[in-house]
Design a protein around this motif. Sequence first.
Motif, PDB file in Angstrom:
ATOM      1  N   ARG A 128       0.867  -1.179   0.000  1.00 21.04           N
ATOM      2  CA  ARG A 128       0.000   0.000   0.000  1.00 21.04           C
ATOM      3  C   ARG A 128       0.901   1.224   0.000  1.00 21.04           C
ATOM      4  O   ARG A 128       1.751   1.381   0.879  1.00 21.04           O
ATOM      5  N   GLN A 129       0.711   2.086  -1.006  1.00 20.16           N
ATOM      6  CA  GLN A 129       1.612   3.212  -1.224  1.00 20.16           C
ATOM      7  C   GLN A 129       0.897   4.535  -1.039  1.00 20.16           C
ATOM      8  O   GLN A 129      -0.304   4.663  -1.285  1.00 20.16           O
ATOM      9  N   HIS A 130       1.685   5.510  -0.607  1.00 18.61           N
ATOM     10  CA  HIS A 130       1.162   6.860  -0.437  1.00 18.61           C
ATOM     11  C   HIS A 130       0.917   7.494  -1.801  1.00 18.61           C
ATOM     12  O   HIS A 130       1.733   7.381  -2.723  1.00 18.61           O
ATOM     13  N   THR A 131      -0.214   8.156  -1.953  1.00 19.45           N
ATOM     14  CA  THR A 131      -0.545   8.822  -3.207  1.00 19.45           C
ATOM     15  C   THR A 131      -0.721  10.310  -2.956  1.00 19.45           C
ATOM     16  O   THR A 131      -1.069  10.747  -1.849  1.00 19.45           O
ATOM     17  N   HIS A 147      -5.924  13.726  -2.674  1.00 20.43           N
ATOM     18  CA  HIS A 147      -6.891  13.103  -1.769  1.00 20.43           C
ATOM     19  C   HIS A 147      -7.259  11.697  -2.233  1.00 20.43           C
ATOM     20  O   HIS A 147      -8.245  11.137  -1.754  1.00 20.43           O
ATOM     21  N   THR A 148      -6.498  11.149  -3.153  1.00 17.41           N
ATOM     22  CA  THR A 148      -6.788   9.795  -3.626  1.00 17.41           C
ATOM     23  C   THR A 148      -6.424   8.789  -2.548  1.00 17.41           C
ATOM     24  O   THR A 148      -5.298   8.814  -2.037  1.00 17.41           O
TER      25      THR A 148
END
Length: 232
Positions: free
Chosen positions: A63-66, A69-70
């Motif tokens: 799980r990656q930071h986007t 506000h996605t």
Amino acid sequence: MSRVAVPCHMKGTVALQVGDVRNALGRPGVQVIDVTFPSTAPFELQEITFKNYYTAFLSIRVRQHTSGHTPAKWVTCLRNYCLMPDPHSEEGAQEYVSLFQHQMLCDMASVLELRLILRQPSPLWLSFAVEELQIYQQGPKSPSMVFPKWLSHPAPCEQPIPLLEGLPDPGRVSSEVQQMWALTEMIRASHTSPRIGRFDVSDHCPLLGLRCCPEWARLDGFLCCRWMAVMT
């Protein structure tokens, strides 16, 4: 390349049951382990190391930071990686494993959380897991060494002088020396003189009635003198 360990926390294992859970034939064939990084900002994953314990196949989701506000989504970065060539045998059951960034199916930047999915289809092993899990990110780059131009490129006046400059060709010198040696040997062979023993030479021998007189001759360009005995 340097690496730095990232502190991580492994949540409790969630077992997915295979078979009828109401009898003894049912057994967990899949286990899910979530790995979080509570004290670390989103980072670029460089390497994963662990010790296998009877896990046959491993899948990893990240799980990656986007930006914006996605909401972050889970992405599969490793699918069914084989840890035991034969799930029914001991081979690879307790090996140390390293997984690197280039083996992943997606970019490993801005990692927030990992999910390990373990599978063991063989009924021979009562339990399976991964142990001694370590997560690494890329360490700080060492400063590159830059040499000044005057040190790496000497001025023309400082260029080293070739050692052979101004000297004759070694092959030519060797050939001429050999020719001189051969000529010396030829001269020595053609002018070998007979060895003279110890005796007195005089121009008259009254006991034998002989008288010695010199005779001059030219031999190979040299003026030679020999003594001849003449009857008196």
